[in-house]
Design a protein around this motif. Structure first.
Motif, PDB file in Angstrom:
ATOM      1  N   GLY A 147      -6.344 -37.356 -27.239  1.00 17.41           N
ATOM      2  CA  GLY A 147      -5.771 -37.293 -25.898  1.00 17.41           C
ATOM      3  C   GLY A 147      -5.571 -35.865 -25.429  1.00 17.41           C
ATOM      4  N   GLY A 148      -5.069 -35.001 -26.310  1.00 14.80           N
ATOM      5  CA  GLY A 148      -4.879 -33.594 -25.953  1.00 14.80           C
ATOM      6  C   GLY A 148      -6.199 -32.897 -25.683  1.00 14.80           C
ATOM      7  N   THR A 149      -7.203 -33.190 -26.501  1.00 17.37           N
ATOM      8  CA  THR A 149      -8.533 -32.587 -26.295  1.00 17.37           C
ATOM      9  C   THR A 149      -9.119 -33.027 -24.963  1.00 17.37           C
ATOM     10  OG1 THR A 149      -8.879 -32.683 -28.692  1.00 17.37           O
ATOM     11  CG2 THR A 149     -10.805 -32.224 -27.326  1.00 17.37           C
ATOM     12  N   GLU A 150      -8.888 -34.280 -24.599  1.00 19.41           N
ATOM     13  CA  GLU A 150      -9.394 -34.789 -23.320  1.00 19.41           C
ATOM     14  C   GLU A 150      -8.803 -34.020 -22.148  1.00 19.41           C
ATOM     15  OE1 GLU A 150      -9.377 -38.955 -20.734  1.00 19.41           O
ATOM     16  OE2 GLU A 150      -8.897 -38.991 -22.873  1.00 19.41           O
ATOM     17  N   LEU A 151      -7.508 -33.737 -22.203  1.00 15.03           N
ATOM     18  CA  LEU A 151      -6.872 -32.977 -21.119  1.00 15.03           C
ATOM     19  C   LEU A 151      -7.433 -31.556 -21.042  1.00 15.03           C
ATOM     20  CD1 LEU A 151      -3.117 -34.039 -21.418  1.00 15.03           C
ATOM     21  CD2 LEU A 151      -4.911 -34.993 -19.968  1.00 15.03           C
ATOM     22  N   LEU A 152      -7.674 -30.957 -22.203  1.00 17.02           N
ATOM     23  CA  LEU A 152      -8.225 -29.603 -22.221  1.00 17.02           C
ATOM     24  C   LEU A 152      -9.659 -29.586 -21.703  1.00 17.02           C
ATOM     25  CD1 LEU A 152      -6.787 -28.394 -25.654  1.00 17.02           C
ATOM     26  CD2 LEU A 152      -6.021 -27.706 -23.376  1.00 17.02           C
ATOM     27  N   ILE A 153     -10.437 -30.606 -22.041  1.00 16.65           N
ATOM     28  CA  ILE A 153     -11.813 -30.704 -21.530  1.00 16.65           C
ATOM     29  C   ILE A 153     -11.803 -30.865 -20.008  1.00 16.65           C
ATOM     30  CG2 ILE A 153     -13.779 -32.307 -21.370  1.00 16.65           C
ATOM     31  CD1 ILE A 153     -14.163 -30.515 -23.653  1.00 16.65           C
ATOM     32  N   LEU A 154     -10.893 -31.700 -19.496  1.00 17.61           N
ATOM     33  CA  LEU A 154     -10.780 -31.870 -18.041  1.00 17.61           C
ATOM     34  C   LEU A 154     -10.410 -30.549 -17.358  1.00 17.61           C
ATOM     35  CD1 LEU A 154      -8.955 -35.324 -17.860  1.00 17.61           C
ATOM     36  CD2 LEU A 154     -11.266 -34.819 -17.025  1.00 17.61           C
ATOM     37  N   THR A 155      -9.575 -29.760 -18.033  1.00 17.97           N
ATOM     38  CA  THR A 155      -9.205 -28.449 -17.494  1.00 17.97           C
ATOM     39  C   THR A 155     -10.407 -27.509 -17.480  1.00 17.97           C
ATOM     40  OG1 THR A 155      -6.978 -28.757 -18.402  1.00 17.97           O
ATOM     41  CG2 THR A 155      -7.576 -26.533 -17.705  1.00 17.97           C
ATOM     42  N   VAL A 156     -11.182 -27.523 -18.546  1.00 21.95           N
ATOM     43  CA  VAL A 156     -12.402 -26.703 -18.608  1.00 21.95           C
ATOM     44  C   VAL A 156     -13.387 -27.147 -17.521  1.00 21.95           C
ATOM     45  CG1 VAL A 156     -14.432 -26.151 -20.010  1.00 21.95           C
ATOM     46  CG2 VAL A 156     -12.159 -26.141 -21.056  1.00 21.95           C
TER      47      VAL A 156
END
Length: 319
Positions: free
Chosen positions: A105-114
């Motif tokens: 879930g945390g990685t998904e948010l960071l990917i969306l930010t990227v």
């Protein structure tokens, strides 16, 4: 009962919807299968189509892979709780589910930010974009999101793993979320809850702020495009991402950005179902249905496949 004595937990599931469990099982299974197929489709089409091998679709394929992992950590067990009144999960399985759920879930948010940063560069800095977003930079950004989330969640979940459980082993949820785990612990969880809140603020709120700032610049740049067609084309590349961000962050803020994580209300449980099952299914449709490049790539892939089959057919006929 201490942590070493607990060998398994009992998942309550969604008791306030018990009469509808059979219907929800069929619906949930359908959603899960569609989610796996839809996100798998994105992975395949991006891999085989050269026109989609750009930074935007590279990050989209990362997101699709994450959605498959994210929903798989929770939904199969959710489906089991809908079929059984007493669903158990081993202690180590529960801890692993907790860790991978929050890591993905945390990685998904960071990917969306990227992805929002990628859109910012593509629209606001079009001349520098090819020089900045090289293949190596894309890979490094992708690895950085995985690594950052892993580090943050590892130390957060390590505190959960070290907690003692003496009151009960009945988890008032359909998966090993943070709130019910804290409520079961007989040790002082204030430090764990504080770190959980800090993690939520860092990963959810800060990434949301970064995304909002990126889109302020993006919208400002789009509004200065003289051509109406140009404005529409530029904004169309962002609408899918904005839709996903709005739905996902809305649910996460309600679920995790609150002073105490001990309680798990009906609302947070319903939002958890939507977050772990419905959103991963919707993402492929949001990103592909109105995307002209993906549609063109699909048509091209079908055309190539039909041409290959025709060549094979004629070669066999000549023999």
């Amino acid at each position: 009962m201490n942590a070493s004595a607990v060998t398994e937990f009992i998942l309550v599931g969604i008791p306030f919807l018990y009469d509808l469990h059979r219907m929800f099982f069929v619906t949930g299974l359908f959603i899960y299968v569609v989610s796996i197929l839809g996100n798998g489709f994105i992975l395949v089409i991006v891999a085989i189509e050269p026109r989609l091998q750009t930074p935007m679709y590279f990050f989209l394929s990362n997101l699709a892979f994450l959605e498959i992992c994210y929903t798989t950590t929770v939904v199969p067990k959710l489906l089991q709780t809908l079929l059984q009144t007493r669903t158990t999960i081993c202690f180590h399985c529960c801890m692993a589910q907790n860790f991978f759920h929050f890591t993905f879930g945390g990685t998904e948010l960071l990917i969306l930010t990227v992805m929002s940063f990628d859109r910012y560069l593509a629209i606001c800095k079009p001349l520098q974009y090819p020089m900045i977003m090289t293949k190596n930079v894309c890979i490094q950004l992708s690895l950085a999101t995985w690594y950052s989330s892993f580090i943050v969640m590892f130390f957060q979940c390590l505190l959960v793993w070290r907690m003692s459980f003496c009151a009960s082993n009945v988890v008032d949820h359909f998966f090993c979320d943070a709130a019910p785990m804290f409520s079961l612990s007989c040790t002082d969880t204030r430090l764990s809850e504080l770190l959980g809140l800090l993690s939520a603020v860092v990963i959810i709120i800060l990434t949301l702020i970064f995304t909002i700032v990126s889109y302020i610049y993006i919208i400002s740049t789009i509004m200065h495009i003289p051509s109406a067609v140009g404005r529409k084309k530029a904004f169309s590349t962002c609408t899918s991402h904005l839709t996903v961000v709005s739905i996902l962050y809305g649910a996460l803020v309600v679920m995790y950005v609150r002073p105490t994580l001990r309680s798990s209300s009906r609302l947070t449980r319903v939002l958890a179902v939507l977050n772990t099952s419905l959103i991963p299914m919707l993402n492929p449709f949001i990103y592909t249905i109105r995307n002209a490049e993906v549609k063109a790539a699909v048509r091209n892939a079908i055309y190539k496949k039909s041409q290959l089959l025709n060549e094979e057919f004629f070669s066999v006929s000549k023999k």
